[in-house]
Every structure is written in structure tokens, then in C-alpha cells.
Design a protein around this motif. Structure first.
Motif, PDB file in Angstrom:
ATOM      1  N   GLY A 299      64.434  90.416  18.943  1.00 10.65           N
ATOM      2  CA  GLY A 299      63.038  90.380  18.523  1.00 10.65           C
ATOM      3  C   GLY A 299      62.497  91.761  18.224  1.00 10.65           C
ATOM      4  O   GLY A 299      61.757  91.957  17.265  1.00 10.65           O
TER       5      GLY A 299
ATOM      6  N   ASP B 128      45.158  79.629  14.821  1.00 12.68           N
ATOM      7  CA  ASP B 128      44.945  81.040  15.158  1.00 12.68           C
ATOM      8  C   ASP B 128      45.626  81.405  16.461  1.00 12.68           C
ATOM      9  O   ASP B 128      46.240  82.451  16.600  1.00 12.68           O
TER      10      ASP B 128
ATOM     11  N   ALA C  67      49.238  81.614  15.981  1.00 14.30           N
ATOM     12  CA  ALA C  67      49.523  82.814  15.186  1.00 14.30           C
ATOM     13  C   ALA C  67      49.562  84.041  16.084  1.00 14.30           C
ATOM     14  O   ALA C  67      50.424  84.903  15.944  1.00 14.30           O
ATOM     15  N   ARG C  68      48.627  84.102  16.998  1.00 14.18           N
ATOM     16  CA  ARG C  68      48.586  85.235  17.909  1.00 14.18           C
ATOM     17  C   ARG C  68      49.857  85.289  18.758  1.00 14.18           C
ATOM     18  O   ARG C  68      50.440  86.348  18.966  1.00 14.18           O
TER      19      ARG C  68
ATOM     20  N   LEU D 192      52.916  86.499  16.761  1.00 18.79           N
ATOM     21  CA  LEU D 192      52.796  87.811  16.126  1.00 18.79           C
ATOM     22  C   LEU D 192      53.995  88.698  16.448  1.00 18.79           C
ATOM     23  O   LEU D 192      54.506  89.415  15.589  1.00 18.79           O
ATOM     24  N   ASP D 193      54.451  88.641  17.671  1.00 20.17           N
ATOM     25  CA  ASP D 193      55.576  89.459  18.087  1.00 20.17           C
ATOM     26  C   ASP D 193      56.845  89.155  17.299  1.00 20.17           C
ATOM     27  O   ASP D 193      57.736  89.976  17.217  1.00 20.17           O
ATOM     28  N   TYR D 194      56.917  87.956  16.782  1.00 18.41           N
ATOM     29  CA  TYR D 194      58.105  87.577  16.033  1.00 18.41           C
ATOM     30  C   TYR D 194      57.959  87.910  14.556  1.00 18.41           C
ATOM     31  O   TYR D 194      58.678  87.371  13.728  1.00 18.41           O
ATOM     32  N   ASN D 195      56.980  88.731  14.265  1.00 18.32           N
ATOM     33  CA  ASN D 195      56.727  89.106  12.877  1.00 18.32           C
ATOM     34  C   ASN D 195      56.355  87.918  12.009  1.00 18.32           C
ATOM     35  O   ASN D 195      56.769  87.820  10.860  1.00 18.32           O
TER      36      ASN D 195
ATOM     37  N   VAL E  71      50.300  84.402   9.642  1.00 21.32           N
ATOM     38  CA  VAL E  71      49.788  83.108   9.216  1.00 21.32           C
ATOM     39  C   VAL E  71      48.552  83.321   8.356  1.00 21.32           C
ATOM     40  O   VAL E  71      47.646  84.060   8.740  1.00 21.32           O
TER      41      VAL E  71
ATOM     42  N   LEU F 105      45.284  71.186  19.113  1.00 19.79           N
ATOM     43  CA  LEU F 105      46.695  71.101  19.471  1.00 19.79           C
ATOM     44  C   LEU F 105      47.554  70.792  18.246  1.00 19.79           C
ATOM     45  O   LEU F 105      48.688  71.243  18.144  1.00 19.79           O
TER      46      LEU F 105
ATOM     47  N   TYR G  61      50.610  73.156  17.560  1.00 24.59           N
ATOM     48  CA  TYR G  61      51.963  72.634  17.460  1.00 24.59           C
ATOM     49  C   TYR G  61      52.545  72.818  16.075  1.00 24.59           C
ATOM     50  O   TYR G  61      53.735  73.069  15.920  1.00 24.59           O
TER      51      TYR G  61
ATOM     52  N   MET H  19      43.943  72.542  25.030  1.00 22.49           N
ATOM     53  CA  MET H  19      45.168  73.313  25.120  1.00 22.49           C
ATOM     54  C   MET H  19      45.143  74.110  26.409  1.00 22.49           C
ATOM     55  O   MET H  19      44.130  74.177  27.070  1.00 22.49           O
TER      56      MET H  19
END
Lengths: 354, 354
Positions: free
Chosen positions: A57, A87, A90-91, A94-97, A100, A311, A315, A352
Motif C-alpha cells: 500500500g 464520502d 472515500a475517506r 484514500l490511503d489506497y490511492n 472518488v 450504507l 458499501y 453506519m
DNA sequence: CTGTTAGCGCGTTCAA
DNA sequence: TTGAACGCGCTAACAG
């Protein structure tokens, strides 16, 4: 379970080559002599090499772009909840590049929807989340995506002829059936029933509404076949009109005691009752919009059914990432729970985690 | 989606200090001048810094041990659900060098509980998840933990005088109040009510049960003060005894039409009714044990209230990790939703994601 | 007290 | 065809 952690360096050492070569073998990137390849492969066969996820990662230069085609939401409505879930996912991703982007369309505006879909055939995206609307434009887009091998996923509404990696939605019929059962628990002899709708526009939102209604009336026909039922069509915005229609209803049918709204605008009825001082024994509505929730808390509305729009968005994004980034299998179909909320449990509800 | 990725270097630059200092502030590792601390904090307050989990995982040489003190569960019961949630979270956190161990105690066995708590004061653990039981032993343990600065968290039941980083639980009183409202929707003139309990043992499980009961009876006294109510105490295991008690009840009180069980053993009643061919108009129970769910699906039990035991365990572990590993703030109190399940929505229910 | 630095394991250059 | 070197973002040790 004896699982020493091997690194690429370990393998390189064991095989008597360098880390770079091991990497080339692992990723079949070619430019490796058969002899080196065999030595490395032999080591790999013997040990149980599991690459360090974090290192992958961290080093990963590859980035992904997900585009979300969905109706533009307004403050607190259904689609803004979906968006909130998106959102949030997406947050987390984010670490996985993963980035969205939203591509909103105007609800029930066919030309606009077509345009948005058409625009997508020109854009670069690694995956799409779509809340589909008009059928033809949707299929045109999905055919394009199928050809490009671009994965896409539907939320809210499923288009049968397309090939999404997954559909995430709600079982509207069943929720309508449940709604009827719950509401009719309060039936007393002689009661009459009113159903609140909006004018049909053939959009998926209306189709969901129709299915809820079908479930509802199925239950009624099974258990209360003789019940007098009145339909009232409310306008999305015209308050004066709504006032008239509702006045008219209650004047003409004083025995109406139960009501159900199959869209998310039960608050129109709730507010009307509060203003007019009229009462129904019990009203049921859909979706936990702030306005609806406040009617519920004040006791004007008795039941709200929630189907976790947030959700769905959440998901949806995670499923696309599972497919695209982690190469994990994704369930082709995921239904949301049918949540039943009342004044007494609404305060503890959350859609959630966190 | 405006979510720029900030790194420690970014923050350092924005605050005009070095990355090392930022790290010290983030981890409250001290040795930072007040002035530097404030500058960094100011930047942190303005941006939404989300540390890169990969980098944390990769760099972390430190490993963490979480110990969970909770009642030993049995196949499919409440505590086995909590445990399942814990296991799930443990699996997710494994990559961060977090290990989770269970330290079970025998339910309602004070000596055993004391022993387990005492044992903990000698063991090394970086954090604890506790489903507290007897008060004195619990406080003895938490005082020790407070002194050691070891973070701990309560699930299921809160002990007021302790200082957990968080309490995750259920609002039992409220769920009982809701239960009454839901059940009494089906009341008809002349109906009588039966409440199913287990013998009281003063354990937290019993206390939760008592609170549910209090909520329930509060609603009744508000709305049905004259209702005849019968209490039946069922045994956890002795089926013959239960059969007798129930036979006796129904023989003596043929007008009983509604029933509620405040522990998770409503299936005892459900099965009894199925065997004996007797009927109640409506029964409500707690907890989604497989046995209860199957009664619900067969229609013997009308309502089940779920309070997400699995999610409690899951959140508990994640919250401890947020606090300990990711240095994120943790909400001091988290109530679970009060889920209302019926035959019509049970199939779509899920407690946690996936 | 603070800045600098050396890794963590992997992907990706770039020279050789 | 290969090895070596760099950097991803963060932690922790070290030198000032």
C-alpha cells in the motif's frame, strides 16, 4: 500454524539472487533468465510467502478513480445520505490511492441524464457507481463500460439487462408488506385508510414507490380486503395545493384513521396535521429525513421505515474497491435491512458505524 | 470530495517545526515546548489529518496486547455474539501487531470473577475490554489500571465510578419501554399479559433484564394501569419444569393473550406453544439467537428486539485500537440501536457490515 | 527541547 | 538480464 514472515529479501537470499529479480518473478514482469526464475520459484514453492500489505500500500504508485453518477441531493434528503456514505468510504479508501468523484444529474430530467451518461463514455474512470435512472441511456453507457471492461455497480435500482459487478439496494415490496402489517396492527373497526403518493413520473424513485405500494396492498388484500382506502396525491412543493387536498380529504372522510406515505415526504402530512389540529391514529412513512424524524419525535408520525441510503453508498464504494484494488470477490446482490423506527428507538439509531 | 491527504511533513511545514515534533505532539510523548505544541495543535485543528495506516503498520515495531474479560459464551448465545464481533475486529487489527486474548469468567460466579480480575493485575496488557460483573472486584481492577495508565473499556454494562475510555452498551430501559408499546399495540379488551423471567441473581445480565422490565412496566402503568399481569419464572435448563409452569399458567389464565420475555430465552415459550398447540396473539422477546429467530420465522414469536451484541464487541476492540494504536479520540459513550425485528424484515437484517 | 536520520517491505527506476 | 538505490509516510533513536 507456523508462519514465519518472509520478505522479498529473504527470498532473494535463499534463491541467491537479488530482490529485484524476485519481484520480477513474482509479478511476471519478464526479463528474467529461466535459471533465475526456477531458483526463485523453487523457494516460493517451499515457503508460504505473503507479501506485506502495508508495504504494498505504501509503495503503490497506482491510483484509482471512481466516478459516481447519481441524482444531486438536497440538504438532508435521500440522495444526500447516499452521498454521505460515499464520502465516508472515500475517506477510508484514500490511503489506497482511490479518489472518488461525483457526477450528479438532475432527478427526472431525461435529457440531463442522457448527457451525463454520454459524458462518461469520454471520461477516464477505473470504476463507476451508478444510481441508474432512464433505461436507454443507462444501457448505452453500460454497453460502453462492458466493452471497456470497466467495472460498475448499481445502487438503489437495478437494471436487469446490464452487467454490474453488484447491485446494492432495498427490497421495496417487502418493506411495503411490513409497513402494512405494522400499521394495521392499529386498525380498529370502521377505520378508513389513506395512502399518500406523488404523481408518477416513471423514474426509478417512482418505481420503488410502486413496489412498496404493491407490498402494502398485498398485505391488505390478504387481511383487510374490505377496507376503504383513499389515495391522495401530494405535490412536491405546492403547499397551498397540498393543504387543499388534505382539507378536502379529511372533510369528506372523517373516518380516516390510518395513513401511509410511500415516498419520503410524510412530513408534509405531519406538518399539516400539526397546523390544522387534526389527528390520525397512526401514520407511517419512509426515510429518515430530518423533517420526518422530527415529526416522529413529536409523535405526529408513528412509524418510519429506513433502508439505509448511506450504507448503500458506503458499501457501493467498498465493493468497487474490493473488486478493483483488492481483487476480492464481491457479492452480486446486497439488500439493505428494513429498519423500523419509532419515537422510542429513533434516538439510538445509526445507519453506519460511528 | 475535498479531502486532501496531509502527511506529517505537511503538518510540520505548516506549523514551522520538524516532523519529529509533530510526531511527539500526536503521540503526547512529551518533551515539546508549549509553544511548539500549540502551533502544531492549531494546524491539526484546521486540517483533517488522517495518518496513513500503511505507514503506521509498516513502521510499527511495537505490538499491542488487548485482553478481554467477559463471560464465557455458549454456542449461539449473547456472549458468543460479542465474542464473534471481537474476533472479527481482532482479525482486522492483526496486521497492526494487535493481538486480542480472551479471559473468560463464569457467569454469576463471584469468586471466579474476583479471581480473574485479580489475575489481571499481574498480567501485562496494553488495553482491556471488560464486560464488568461484580462491582467491588471490578473497581479494584480499574483502580489498578488507572494507576498503570492502562486504557480499558466497558461493554454491556457500565460501572459509574470507574474511568473507562468508553462505554459501549444498550439502553435497556428504553428498549423495554419500546417493547411494551409495540406489544400493547395488539391489546384487545379483556386480554391478560404474561411476563417471562429468570430467577434473579444480581448479575449485570439480570440488571439489564430488570431495566428492560422497568421500562416495560413504566409504559404499562402509563397506559394500561389495570391490566392483569402474570409473572412466570422459567428455568434455564429444566424443560420438564418449564412445561409444568407453562401448562399451569395457561390452564389457570385462559385469557392471557400477550407475552414478553426479558431475557434471550423466548424460544422456550415459543417451542412450548408449538408443541402444545396453544396460542398467544403476540409474543415479544430479546436477542437474535438462532433459536429465537426460527420461532420468529415460524410466526410463533411476533417480535424480537436486538441490541447488536456483535457490534458491541467489534466497536470495543476498534475503539481501544483507535485510542492506543491510532491515537484517535474515542467517544466516551456509545449506545447500540434498538432493532425491532419481525418475520417480515428478519431476512434482510444484519448486525455488522458484510 | 528539537531537528535529523535510519529503517519498516515493497515497487520502480536506473545503471551496469 | 540483473543488482542497487530511492521513496512511499511514519516511528523511534540519536545527536545536538
Amino acid at each position: 500454524m507456523e508462519t514465519k514472515k518472509y520478505t522479498i529479501k529473504d527470498i532473494a537470499r535463499l534463491a541467491g539472487v537479488s530482490a529485484g529479480t524476485v519481484d520480477r518473478v513474482l509479478h511476471q514482469r519478464g526479463d528474467v533468465s529461466e535459471k533465475s526464475r526456477q531458483k526463485v520459484q523453487q523457494v516460493l514453492d517451499e515457503i508460504n510467502y505473503q507479501p506485506n500489505k502495508f508495504a504494498i500500500g505504501l509503495a503503490a504508485k497506482k491510483s484509482y478513480r471512481i466516478v459516481c453518477i447519481l441524482p444531486q441531493g438536497f440538504e438532508g434528503d435521500y440522495w444526500s445520505s447516499v452521498k454521505a456514505g460515499i464520502d465516508r468510504a472515500a475517506r477510508e479508501m484514500l490511503d489506497y490511492n482511490v479518489t472518488v468523484e461525483l457526477l450528479p444529474y438532475r432527478h427526472a430530467d431525461e435529457a440531463n441524464y442522457r448527457e451525463v451518461c454520454h459524458q462518461m463514455t469520454h471520461e477516464e474512470a477505473d470504476a463507476l457507481l451508478i444510481a441508474p435512472n432512464f433505461r436507454e441511456s443507462t444501457l448505452e453507457l453500460t454497453r460502453h463500460l462492458d466493452a471497456q471492461q470497466t467495472p460498475y455497480l448499481f445502487v438503489d435500482y437495478n437494471v436487469k439487462e446490464a452487467h454490474p459487478i453488484s447491485y446494492i439496494g432495498q427490497e421495496s415490496w417487502q418493506s411495503g408488506y411490513l409497513a402494512a402489517k405494522v400499521l394495521m396492527r392499529e386498525y380498529q373497526d370502521g377505520d378508513e385508510l389513506v395512502l399518500f403518493m406523488t404523481g408518477s413520473k416513471k423514474s426509478p424513485a417512482e418505481i420503488q414507490m410502486q413496489r412498496r405500494l404493491e407490498g402494502f396492498t398485498t398485505y391488505l388484500s390478504e387481511h383487510y380486503s374490505q377496507l376503504p382506502i383513499y389515495d391522495v396525491v401530494l405535490d412536491k412543493e405546492n403547499e397551498t395545493y397540498n393543504q387543499q387536498v388534505l382539507d378536502d380529504l379529511f372533510n369528506r372522510h372523517p373516518k380516516v384513521a390510518l395513513g401511509a406515505a410511500f415516498n419520503s415526504r410524510v412530513h408534509i402530512v405531519g406538518r399539516y396535521l400539526e397546523r390544522s389540529g387534526r389527528q390520525l391514529r397512526s401514520i407511517l412513512g419512509y426515510d429518515l429525513l430530518p423533517k420526518n424524524v422530527s415529526c416522529l419525535k413529536r409523535g405526529t408520525v408513528e412509524y418510519l421505515i429506513g433502508q439505509r441510503p448511506g450504507l448503500q453508498g458506503y458499501y457501493g464504494i467498498l465493493a468497487l474497491c474490493d473488486h478493483m484494488v483488492f481483487k476480492q470477490p464481491v457479492p452480486p446482490l446486497k439488500y439493505m435491512p428494513i429498519d423500523l423506527l419509532m419515537k422510542e428507538n429513533i434516538d439510538y439509531y445509526f445507519e453506519m458505524h460511528t
